[in-house]
Design a protein around this motif. Structure first.
Motif, PDB file in Angstrom:
ATOM      1  N   VAL A  75      33.840  35.070  39.429  1.00 55.27           N
ATOM      2  CA  VAL A  75      35.074  34.665  38.744  1.00 55.27           C
ATOM      3  C   VAL A  75      34.799  33.588  37.696  1.00 55.27           C
ATOM      4  O   VAL A  75      34.151  32.575  37.984  1.00 55.27           O
ATOM      5  N   ALA A  76      35.313  33.823  36.483  1.00 54.34           N
ATOM      6  CA  ALA A  76      35.257  32.815  35.419  1.00 54.34           C
ATOM      7  C   ALA A  76      36.657  32.243  35.217  1.00 54.34           C
ATOM      8  O   ALA A  76      37.639  32.985  35.255  1.00 54.34           O
ATOM      9  N   VAL A  77      36.747  30.939  35.030  1.00 56.89           N
ATOM     10  CA  VAL A  77      38.051  30.287  34.850  1.00 56.89           C
ATOM     11  C   VAL A  77      38.056  29.445  33.578  1.00 56.89           C
ATOM     12  O   VAL A  77      37.161  28.611  33.373  1.00 56.89           O
ATOM     13  N   PHE A  78      39.069  29.678  32.757  1.00 56.03           N
ATOM     14  CA  PHE A  78      39.298  28.827  31.583  1.00 56.03           C
ATOM     15  C   PHE A  78      40.292  27.746  31.989  1.00 56.03           C
ATOM     16  O   PHE A  78      41.470  28.038  32.235  1.00 56.03           O
ATOM     17  N   LYS A 108      27.263  36.880  26.715  1.00 53.38           N
ATOM     18  CA  LYS A 108      26.801  36.634  28.092  1.00 53.38           C
ATOM     19  C   LYS A 108      28.005  36.729  29.025  1.00 53.38           C
ATOM     20  O   LYS A 108      28.737  35.754  29.210  1.00 53.38           O
ATOM     21  N   ILE A 109      28.217  37.917  29.553  1.00 54.20           N
ATOM     22  CA  ILE A 109      29.390  38.110  30.425  1.00 54.20           C
ATOM     23  C   ILE A 109      28.894  38.374  31.841  1.00 54.20           C
ATOM     24  O   ILE A 109      28.591  39.503  32.217  1.00 54.20           O
ATOM     25  N   GLU A 110      28.794  37.303  32.607  1.00 56.81           N
ATOM     26  CA  GLU A 110      28.258  37.422  33.965  1.00 56.81           C
ATOM     27  C   GLU A 110      29.361  37.158  34.988  1.00 56.81           C
ATOM     28  O   GLU A 110      29.247  36.303  35.853  1.00 56.81           O
ATOM     29  N   PHE A 111      30.464  37.872  34.833  1.00 57.79           N
ATOM     30  CA  PHE A 111      31.597  37.709  35.752  1.00 57.79           C
ATOM     31  C   PHE A 111      32.411  39.005  35.774  1.00 57.79           C
ATOM     32  O   PHE A 111      32.296  39.839  34.889  1.00 57.79           O
ATOM     33  N   ASP A 112      33.213  39.136  36.834  1.00 62.71           N
ATOM     34  CA  ASP A 112      33.999  40.366  37.043  1.00 62.71           C
ATOM     35  C   ASP A 112      35.501  40.141  36.872  1.00 62.71           C
ATOM     36  O   ASP A 112      36.277  41.086  36.816  1.00 62.71           O
ATOM     37  N   ARG A 113      35.927  38.865  36.847  1.00 68.72           N
ATOM     38  CA  ARG A 113      37.352  38.560  36.754  1.00 68.72           C
ATOM     39  C   ARG A 113      37.506  37.284  35.944  1.00 68.72           C
ATOM     40  O   ARG A 113      36.693  36.369  36.089  1.00 68.72           O
ATOM     41  N   VAL A 114      38.537  37.224  35.117  1.00 74.14           N
ATOM     42  CA  VAL A 114      38.785  36.017  34.316  1.00 74.14           C
ATOM     43  C   VAL A 114      40.180  35.481  34.633  1.00 74.14           C
ATOM     44  O   VAL A 114      41.157  36.240  34.645  1.00 74.14           O
ATOM     45  N   ILE A 115      40.248  34.190  34.891  1.00 74.80           N
ATOM     46  CA  ILE A 115      41.515  33.513  35.190  1.00 74.80           C
ATOM     47  C   ILE A 115      41.668  32.390  34.163  1.00 74.80           C
ATOM     48  O   ILE A 115      40.671  31.782  33.755  1.00 74.80           O
ATOM     49  N   ALA A 116      42.892  32.121  33.747  1.00 71.82           N
ATOM     50  CA  ALA A 116      43.123  31.045  32.775  1.00 71.82           C
ATOM     51  C   ALA A 116      44.417  30.308  33.088  1.00 71.82           C
ATOM     52  O   ALA A 116      45.387  30.915  33.558  1.00 71.82           O
ATOM     53  N   THR A 117      44.435  29.010  32.809  1.00 69.25           N
ATOM     54  CA  THR A 117      45.697  28.272  32.885  1.00 69.25           C
ATOM     55  C   THR A 117      46.483  28.628  31.609  1.00 69.25           C
ATOM     56  O   THR A 117      45.881  28.954  30.579  1.00 69.25           O
ATOM     57  N   ASN A 135      38.560  45.220  30.200  1.00 67.76           N
ATOM     58  CA  ASN A 135      39.645  45.018  31.176  1.00 67.76           C
ATOM     59  C   ASN A 135      39.547  43.652  31.855  1.00 67.76           C
ATOM     60  O   ASN A 135      39.865  43.507  33.039  1.00 67.76           O
ATOM     61  N   LEU A 136      39.095  42.635  31.109  1.00 69.71           N
ATOM     62  CA  LEU A 136      38.913  41.298  31.687  1.00 69.71           C
ATOM     63  C   LEU A 136      39.917  40.273  31.155  1.00 69.71           C
ATOM     64  O   LEU A 136      39.900  39.126  31.560  1.00 69.71           O
ATOM     65  N   MET A 137      40.779  40.704  30.232  1.00 68.39           N
ATOM     66  CA  MET A 137      41.712  39.750  29.616  1.00 68.39           C
ATOM     67  C   MET A 137      42.705  39.216  30.663  1.00 68.39           C
ATOM     68  O   MET A 137      43.365  40.007  31.334  1.00 68.39           O
ATOM     69  N   PRO A 138      42.830  37.900  30.802  1.00 63.13           N
ATOM     70  CA  PRO A 138      43.799  37.359  31.760  1.00 63.13           C
ATOM     71  C   PRO A 138      45.227  37.789  31.386  1.00 63.13           C
ATOM     72  O   PRO A 138      45.548  37.910  30.194  1.00 63.13           O
ATOM     73  N   ASN A 139      46.040  38.012  32.408  1.00 67.46           N
ATOM     74  CA  ASN A 139      47.399  38.504  32.171  1.00 67.46           C
ATOM     75  C   ASN A 139      48.340  37.941  33.236  1.00 67.46           C
ATOM     76  O   ASN A 139      48.047  38.036  34.431  1.00 67.46           O
ATOM     77  N   ALA A 156      41.102  36.462  44.087  1.00 70.26           N
ATOM     78  CA  ALA A 156      40.072  37.316  43.469  1.00 70.26           C
ATOM     79  C   ALA A 156      38.859  37.460  44.386  1.00 70.26           C
ATOM     80  O   ALA A 156      38.291  38.540  44.529  1.00 70.26           O
ATOM     81  N   LYS A 157      38.492  36.363  45.038  1.00 71.93           N
ATOM     82  CA  LYS A 157      37.324  36.379  45.931  1.00 71.93           C
ATOM     83  C   LYS A 157      37.643  37.099  47.241  1.00 71.93           C
ATOM     84  O   LYS A 157      36.767  37.646  47.889  1.00 71.93           O
ATOM     85  N   GLY A 158      38.922  37.082  47.619  1.00 69.31           N
ATOM     86  CA  GLY A 158      39.294  37.603  48.937  1.00 69.31           C
ATOM     87  C   GLY A 158      39.680  39.069  48.967  1.00 69.31           C
ATOM     88  O   GLY A 158      40.030  39.597  50.010  1.00 69.31           O
TER      89      GLY A 158
END
Length: 230
Positions: A75-78, A108-117, A135-139, A156-158
């Motif tokens: 998981v990547a988080v902005f 360099k995209i080493e993640f499967d899910r993106v979350i953002a505030t 299909n990684l754009m936060p929504n 996302a992890k669970g």
């Protein structure tokens, strides 16, 4: 006959391509045929009576599978400051703001899910051409644009699975691993099917769920009676 040909024939044996199986029998057939040297992913595919080119026929959402997916989700988080700390504590793999934008832009995209505030979205918006096709754009509709970054990371992890219908009305997702028990796979499939049914759009006409199939990564598809997954 080649080795692959023999293997394919062997795993397809005993599956009637014209028959609609009950979901429990389908799971059993898929598990019995998952003979690869790795733990195969069990996938479900829906053929829906929608045309996603029309906004009122788009099917998308997120579902928490009761038994998880069996795969490690990176998981990547902005986020910045306190929210960035919350994300790290919750187990996010990569956390950042402008620096993370640069990493993504470098390819360099080493993640499967993106979350953002929400306040990060003007920044993340610049990455639409990179994240969108993957299909990684936060929504906000699927809970990946949220002030509750810790909750989103844990989900996302669970075992949270996002789904989105593709062209021709096909929707598919991984719902576990071949090593899962039949009961665990059944619970996951029913939870996923329930979420897809609840996401039925206002513009869907006629039969919503036309066909359902279950398969493993290397195995054949088994056609499932749609009424058995409700």
């Amino acid at each position: 006959m080649s080795k692959l040909g023999k293997r394919t024939v062997a795993i397809r044996e005993g599956i009637d391509r014209k028959k609609l199986y009950g979901v429990e029998e389908a799971i059993k057939l898929v598990k019995e045929r998952a003979k690869a040297k790795f733990d195969e992913t069990v996938e479900i595919a829906f053929n829906l009576g929608v045309d996603p080119r029309h906004a009122d026929q788009m099917v998308r959402g997120v579902v928490n599978l009761p038994n998880g997916t069996g795969k490690t989700v990176r998981v990547a988080v902005f986020a910045k400051d306190a929210k960035a700390d919350e994300a790290r504590k919750a187990g996010a793999d990569i956390v950042g703001a402008e620096d993370l934008v640069e990493i993504v832009q470098s390819g360099k995209i080493e993640f499967d899910r993106v979350i953002a505030t929400p306040d990060m979205m003007p920044l993340v918006g610049r990455l639409g051409k990179i994240l969108g096709p993957r299909n990684l754009m936060p929504n906000p509709k699927v809970g990946t644009v949220t002030p509750d970054v810790a909750g989103a990371v844990k989900a996302a992890k669970g075992g949270a699975v996002e789904f989105r219908v593709e062209k021709a009305g096909i929707l598919h997702a991984g719902v576990g691993k071949a090593s899962f028990s039949e009961e665990a796979l059944l619970q996951n499939i029913k939870a996923f099917a329930d979420a897809v049914n609840k996401a039925k759009p206002s513009g869907a006409k006629g039969t919503y769920v036309k066909r359902v199939a279950v398969s493993s990564t290397m195995g054949p598809g088994v056609h499932v009676d749609p009424s058995s997954v409700h």
